[in-house]
Design a protein around this motif. Structure first.
Motif, PDB file in Angstrom:
ATOM      1  N   LEU A 208       0.836  -1.208   0.000  1.00 35.45           N
ATOM      2  CA  LEU A 208       0.000   0.000   0.000  1.00 35.45           C
ATOM      3  C   LEU A 208       0.869   1.256   0.000  1.00 35.45           C
ATOM      4  N   GLU A 209       2.181   1.061   0.107  1.00 44.42           N
ATOM      5  CA  GLU A 209       3.148   2.163   0.159  1.00 44.42           C
ATOM      6  C   GLU A 209       2.894   3.098   1.338  1.00 44.42           C
ATOM      7  N   ILE A 210       2.665   2.506   2.496  1.00 46.14           N
ATOM      8  CA  ILE A 210       2.499   3.306   3.709  1.00 46.14           C
ATOM      9  C   ILE A 210       3.516   2.867   4.768  1.00 46.14           C
ATOM     10  N   THR A 211       4.666   2.398   4.331  1.00 47.48           N
ATOM     11  CA  THR A 211       5.731   2.004   5.246  1.00 47.48           C
ATOM     12  C   THR A 211       6.322   3.265   5.885  1.00 47.48           C
ATOM     13  N   PRO A 212       6.651   3.220   7.191  1.00 50.82           N
ATOM     14  CA  PRO A 212       7.261   4.403   7.816  1.00 50.82           C
ATOM     15  C   PRO A 212       8.474   4.914   7.034  1.00 50.82           C
ATOM     16  N   LEU A 213       8.605   6.223   7.020  1.00 48.49           N
ATOM     17  CA  LEU A 213       9.573   6.898   6.148  1.00 48.49           C
ATOM     18  C   LEU A 213      11.016   6.413   6.302  1.00 48.49           C
ATOM     19  N   TYR A 214      11.493   6.396   7.553  1.00 50.81           N
ATOM     20  CA  TYR A 214      12.917   6.119   7.750  1.00 50.81           C
ATOM     21  C   TYR A 214      13.318   4.713   7.337  1.00 50.81           C
ATOM     22  N   ILE A 215      12.485   3.736   7.678  1.00 47.18           N
ATOM     23  CA  ILE A 215      12.861   2.367   7.313  1.00 47.18           C
ATOM     24  C   ILE A 215      12.723   2.185   5.801  1.00 47.18           C
ATOM     25  N   GLN A 216      11.798   2.904   5.189  1.00 47.87           N
ATOM     26  CA  GLN A 216      11.662   2.834   3.736  1.00 47.87           C
ATOM     27  C   GLN A 216      12.916   3.397   3.068  1.00 47.87           C
ATOM     28  N   ASP A 217      13.474   4.439   3.669  1.00 47.82           N
ATOM     29  CA  ASP A 217      14.707   5.003   3.117  1.00 47.82           C
ATOM     30  C   ASP A 217      15.829   3.975   3.167  1.00 47.82           C
ATOM     31  N   THR A 218      15.880   3.227   4.260  1.00 44.72           N
ATOM     32  CA  THR A 218      16.897   2.189   4.379  1.00 44.72           C
ATOM     33  C   THR A 218      16.719   1.138   3.287  1.00 44.72           C
ATOM     34  N   VAL A 219      15.466   0.782   3.042  1.00 45.83           N
ATOM     35  CA  VAL A 219      15.208  -0.200   1.988  1.00 45.83           C
ATOM     36  C   VAL A 219      15.619   0.369   0.628  1.00 45.83           C
ATOM     37  N   ASN A 220      15.335   1.643   0.414  1.00 44.33           N
ATOM     38  CA  ASN A 220      15.752   2.277  -0.840  1.00 44.33           C
ATOM     39  C   ASN A 220      17.269   2.200  -1.003  1.00 44.33           C
ATOM     40  N   SER A 221      17.962   2.408   0.110  1.00 42.15           N
ATOM     41  CA  SER A 221      19.413   2.319   0.061  1.00 42.15           C
ATOM     42  C   SER A 221      19.853   0.907  -0.326  1.00 42.15           C
ATOM     43  N   HIS A 222      19.227  -0.084   0.296  1.00 45.83           N
ATOM     44  CA  HIS A 222      19.531  -1.479  -0.055  1.00 45.83           C
ATOM     45  C   HIS A 222      19.337  -1.690  -1.548  1.00 45.83           C
ATOM     46  N   SER A 223      18.231  -1.170  -2.032  1.00 44.08           N
ATOM     47  CA  SER A 223      17.877  -1.398  -3.420  1.00 44.08           C
ATOM     48  C   SER A 223      18.909  -0.789  -4.365  1.00 44.08           C
ATOM     49  N   ALA A 224      19.391   0.423  -4.018  1.00 42.92           N
ATOM     50  CA  ALA A 224      20.299   1.122  -4.924  1.00 42.92           C
ATOM     51  C   ALA A 224      21.754   0.706  -4.736  1.00 42.92           C
ATOM     52  N   THR A 225      22.145   0.397  -3.498  1.00 46.20           N
ATOM     53  CA  THR A 225      23.567   0.174  -3.224  1.00 46.20           C
ATOM     54  C   THR A 225      23.895  -1.206  -2.675  1.00 46.20           C
ATOM     55  N   MET A 226      22.853  -2.000  -2.345  1.00 43.38           N
ATOM     56  CA  MET A 226      23.042  -3.301  -1.708  1.00 43.38           C
ATOM     57  C   MET A 226      23.616  -3.181  -0.298  1.00 43.38           C
ATOM     58  N   ASN A 227      23.646  -1.947   0.258  1.00 41.45           N
ATOM     59  CA  ASN A 227      23.938  -1.836   1.684  1.00 41.45           C
ATOM     60  C   ASN A 227      22.921  -0.875   2.271  1.00 41.45           C
ATOM     61  N   GLN A 228      22.816  -0.846   3.602  1.00 41.10           N
ATOM     62  CA  GLN A 228      21.679  -0.125   4.180  1.00 41.10           C
ATOM     63  C   GLN A 228      21.923   1.360   4.431  1.00 41.10           C
ATOM     64  N   MET A 229      23.143   1.874   4.172  1.00 37.46           N
ATOM     65  CA  MET A 229      23.386   3.270   4.536  1.00 37.46           C
ATOM     66  C   MET A 229      23.981   4.107   3.415  1.00 37.46           C
ATOM     67  N   TRP A 230      23.628   3.792   2.201  1.00 35.80           N
ATOM     68  CA  TRP A 230      24.084   4.564   1.046  1.00 35.80           C
ATOM     69  C   TRP A 230      25.607   4.669   0.992  1.00 35.80           C
TER      70      TRP A 230
END
Lengths: 452, 219
Positions: free
Chosen positions: A146-168
Motif C-alpha cells: 500500500l506504500e504506507i511504510t514508515p519513512l525512515y525504514i523505507q529510506d533504508t530499503v531504498n538504500s539497499h535497493s540502490a547500493t546493496m547496503n543499508q546506509m548509502w
C-alpha cells in the motif's frame, strides 16, 4: 520533544500523535479500491496453510501476552498483547473483507511496524506454537504494497535497493574505509592486511553498513583479531558485503531476496570456505533464516557463522589467548536472532566467562530474553517513533537495572543502538560493548603459531 | 416421543460420528492441499525428532515457561482437557449403552467418581467464563463465539449431571444431553474446536523450526 517523555505520561496519547511523513503521504494517495484490492491480494494469494490454520486455531486464551515485553512495558495494555495485535490488524482486515478505513490502516502501521519486534518469543508462549511474528510480517507486507511504510525504514530499503547496503555507502567509500583501517592497524601489527577479494580464502568477513559509515574502529578490531589468530581471510570490495536486510522487515521480499542473493554470490565468486559475520543479529537472521528461503535455499548455500560462534572457536582453540581477564562486572544481553534464532546463547556465556572476571546473569535470559526493543526494524522507523519506543522498552530497562552490572555486552549492532537509547533515556549507568571490544582489550597481541 | 429418543440415541449417534469423520478428513484434505500448492517448504523443515520433542515438552505439566506464568488457568485447563475425554469414554452408562447395542465394552469408572469429575468440568468452564470477563487481555480477545464454545461444551456435562441425579424433567435432560453431545461432535471439524486436531501440527512445525533451524528450545 520525544527525548523528554517520561514513563508517567500516558503512553496511549503519545503514540497516537506520532506523525510519520511516509505513512501520512502514503495514506493520502490511497483509494478504497486500492486498499481492498491489495489486502485481499496478499491475504488470499500470498498466504497458505500456515495463515489459514493460525487464524482458525487460535483459541484466544491470552497466554501469548506474557511473552511480549511491549505488552509488559505498558502495564499489560490488552491492545499490545501479541494476539491483541493480530485482532486489531489481520482479523479486522479479514472481517471487513479488506474494506478498511485509512484511520485503521494508520493504526495497523503503528502496531505492525513499531509495536512488534517480530522477535518470535510469543510463538514459544502459545501452546499451539502459532507464529504471530509471521502474521505481523504479513501485515507489513500489506503496508509495503500500500506504500504506507514508515519513512525512515523505507529510506533504508531504498538504500539497499540502490547500493546493496543499508546506509548509502558508495563503493569507493567502502574500499577507502577498509584501506584506512588497514593502514591504522599496521601501527600495531607491521604486516597486517585487510585482504580484498582474495580468491579461495578460508573466510569472507562480512559487516553491516554502520561499520564503514561510523564505526570503522570495529573493522580495525576485527582485522587485529584475524591477524593475531593467523587466519586466511578476505573482505569483498564489491556490493554484497552487507548482509543486513531491512527489506525483510518491511515486507519488501523482492529486495530482501536480492540482498541475500548478492551476498551469497559474492562469497561464491570468491570461492571462500565460509562466511563469518560481525556481531549483528538481524543480518544473521536475514542470511541464515529468511533471505536464503526467498532465493530457494532451505539452509544457507554457503557455510555461515555468526561472530559468537567464531569467537568461541578462536578462544577455545587457543588461537586467541587472554592476557588478563576483564575486570568490570558485566552482564550479557541475548540478541533474539542469535539466541532464539540460532541457539548461540550458551556459547556467548562461555565466551564471556573466558574473557571476564565477573559475569552477572540477566533474567529472563537465553531463549526467553526480552528484545532490546530496537529489533525487527522498529528502531529503523526512526526519530518520529523514538518516544513511544522508549515507553515500550520500560521492561527492558528494568531488566538491565536489576543486574547492577557496569558493562552490558550486546553481541548485535541493532541491540547496541537500541540499548544505547534505553541507557541514555532512562539514565542508566552502563557501558555497552560488543564481545569484539572486550576481546580486543584483553587479548594477547601476538601472532598465533601452530606449534606454540 | 419414544421413536424420537430412539432416533437420537441410535441412528443420530452414527450420523454425528459420520459427519465428524468426514469433516475431519475434509479439513485435513483442505490443509494438505494448501500446503502442497503454496507452502510445500513445510515438508522440508518438518522434523520428526523436533516435532515430538516440542509436543512432549508441552504435554509435561508446567514445563513450558508460559504455563508457569498463568499457573491457575493452565492447571485448570490441563485437567479440564483430560476430563473432557476421560469422562464420556469411561462413564458406566455410556459403556453400558454401547454394550447393549454393539457388545463393545471396556473399563468404566465409578459413578461417584464420575460425578465429582463432572462437577470439576463444570466449574472449570465457569472459571473460563469468569476469566474471559475479568482478565483484561483475555477479555479484549474474546468474541461472543468464545462463550458459545463454552456453552456447547457445558451443555452435555450439565444435563448429564442433572439427568443422573434425576433432579427434574429427567426425560428432557436426557434428550438435551444426547443432542448437545451430538452437536459438539458434529461441530468439532467445522469450528475452532478443530484445534484438538490442528494444534499438534502447528506445535510440530514451530518445534521443527526451533529445533532444526534455530537450534533453540520452544517452551
Amino acid at each position: 520533544m520525544q527525548e523528554t517523555l517520561t514513563t508517567n505520561e500516558k503512553p496511549e496519547s503519545n503514540k497516537k500523535d506520532v506523525i510519520d511523513e511516509g505513512v501520512e503521504k502514503g495514506l493520502a494517495r490511497l483509494t478504497p479500491e486500492k486498499i481492498s484490492t491489495v489486502i485481499n491480494q496478499v491475504l488470499t494469494k500470498e498466504t497458505g496453510a500456515r495463515f489459514k490454520v493460525y487464524v482458525e486455531t487460535c483459541m484466544r486464551c491470552g497466554l501469548c501476552a506474557d511473552a511480549c515485553s511491549i505488552f509488559l512495558s505498558n502495564d499489560r495494555d490488552p491492545k499490545l498483547s501479541p494476539a491483541g495485535k493480530v485482532k486489531q490488524t489481520i482479523l479486522e482486515m479479514i472481517n471487513k473483507k479488506g474494506k478498511v478505513s485509512k484511520q485503521l490502516l494508520k493504526d495497523v502501521v503503528r502496531i505492525a511496524h513499531t509495536e512488534c519486534n517480530v522477535c518470535k518469543k510469543c510463538s514459544m508462549y502459545c501452546p499451539f506454537g502459532i507464529d504471530i511474528a509471521y502474521m505481523m510480517t504479513l501485515v507489513r507486507r500489506i503496508c509495503h504494497k500500500l506504500e504506507i511504510t514508515p519513512l525512515y525504514i523505507q529510506d533504508t530499503v531504498n538504500s539497499h535497493s540502490a547500493t546493496m547496503n543499508q546506509m548509502w555507502v558508495k563503493e569507493d567509500e567502502w574500499i577507502d574505509t577498509l584501506q584506512w583501517q588497514e593502514e591504522d592497524a599496521r601501527e600495531e601489527f607491521e604486516n597486517l592486511r585487510i585482504p580484498l577479494d582474495k580468491d579461495g580464502a578460508d573466510i569472507m568477513y562480512s559487516v553491516i553498513a554502520p561499520e564503514p559509515k561510523f564505526q570503522a574502529g570495529l573493522i580495525y578490531q576485527t582485522a587485529v583479531i584475524m591477524h593475531a589468530a593467523g587466519l586466511d581471510w578476505t573482505m569483498p570490495s564489491t556490493p554484497g558485503w552487507d548482509n543486513s536486510n531491512m527489506a525483510m522487515f518491511t515486507g519488501d521480499f523482492e529486495i530482501s531476496g536480492r540482498i541475500a542473493r548478492a551476498h551469497y554470490e559474492t562469497a561464491t565468486k570468491l570461492h571462500v570456505k565460509k562466511i563469518v559475520m560481525g556481531e549483528c543479529g538481524h543480518a544473521f537472521r536475514s542470511v541464515y533464516d529468511v533471505g536464503n528461503r526467498w532465493v530457494g535455499w532451505a539452509m544457507p548455500p554457503v557455510d555461515l557463522v555468526h561472530a559468537i560462534d567464531f569467537y568461541h572457536d578462536l578462544l577455545t582453540s587457543g588461537r586467541i589467548k587472554v592476557k588478563e581477564q576483564y575486570k568490570k562486572t558485566v552482564t550479557l544481553h541475548d540478541p533474539c536472532n542469535v539466541s532464539r534464532g540460532r541457539g548461540l546463547h550458551n556459547k556467548a556465556r562461555e565466551i564471556v566467562n573466558i574473557l571476564c572476571e565477573s559475569f552477572i546473569e540477566m533474567t529472563p535470559n537465553r531463549e526467553h530474553n526480552y528484545c532490546c526493543g530496537a529489533g525487527g526494524g522498529v528502531i529503523n522507523c526512526g526519530p518520529p517513533w523514538k518516544g513511544s519506543r522508549m515507553i515500550n522498552n520500560r521492561e527492558k530497562k528494568e531488566q538491565l537495572e536489576r543486574t547492577g552490572a557496569q558493562v552490558l555486552i550486546a553481541p548485535c549492532h541493532n541491540c547496541h543502538s537500541g540499548l544505547e537509547d534505553i541507557v541514555h533515556h532512562y539514565g542508566l549507568k552502563m557501558e555497552i560493548k560488543f564481545l569484539g571490544d572486550i576481546i580486543f582489550e584483553v587479548m594477547e597481541k601476538t601472532i598465533y603459531q601452530k606449534d606454540s | 416421543m419414544h421413536s424420537f429418543i430412539n432416533f437420537i440415541m441410535g441412528p443420530m449417534v452414527w450420523i454425528s460420528f459420520l459427519i465428524f469423520f468426514i469433516g475431519v478428513i475434509f479439513r485435513f484434505f483442505q490443509v494438505i492441499k494448501l500446503v502442497n500448492e503454496r507452502e510445500n517448504f513445510i515438508y522440508t523443515y518438518m522434523s520428526f525428532k523436533y516435532s515430538f520433542r516440542s509436543i512432549f515438552a508441552w504435554l509435561i505439566p508446567f514445563l513450558p515457561v508460559s504455563t508457569r506464568k498463568s499457573p491457575v488457568f493452565y492447571g485448570i485447563s490441563y485437567v479440564f482437557h483430560l476430563l473432557l475425554f476421560l469422562i464420556p469414554i469411561f462413564l458406566l452408562s455410556h459403556v453400558a449403552l454401547l454394550e447393549e447395542s454393539m457388545q463393545w465394552s471396556w473399563f468404566t469408572m465409578n459413578d461417584a467418581v464420575a460425578d465429582i469429575l463432572t462437577l470439576i468440568v463444570i466449574f472449570s468452564l465457569l472459571f473460563f467464563i469468569i476469566r474471559r470477563i475479568v482478565v483484561p487481555e483475555v477479555n479484549f480477545l474474546t468474541k461472543l463465539s468464545d462463550f458459545g464454545f463454552i456453552l456447547i461444551v457445558a451443555l452435555p456435562f450439565v444435563t448429564g449431571f442433572l439427568a443422573y441425579h434425576q433432579f427434574f424433567a429427567y426425560q428432557w435432560m436426557v434428550i438435551v444431553h444426547v443432542l448437545s453431545g451430538e452437536l459438539m461432535i458434529i461441530l468439532i471439524p467445522f469450528t475452532r474446536f478443530f484445534h484438538m486436531f490442528m494444534a499438534p501440527f502447528t506445535r510440530a512445525y514451530t518445534g521443527s523450526e526451533f529445533g532444526s533451524v534455530r537450534h533453540a528450545k520452544d517452551w
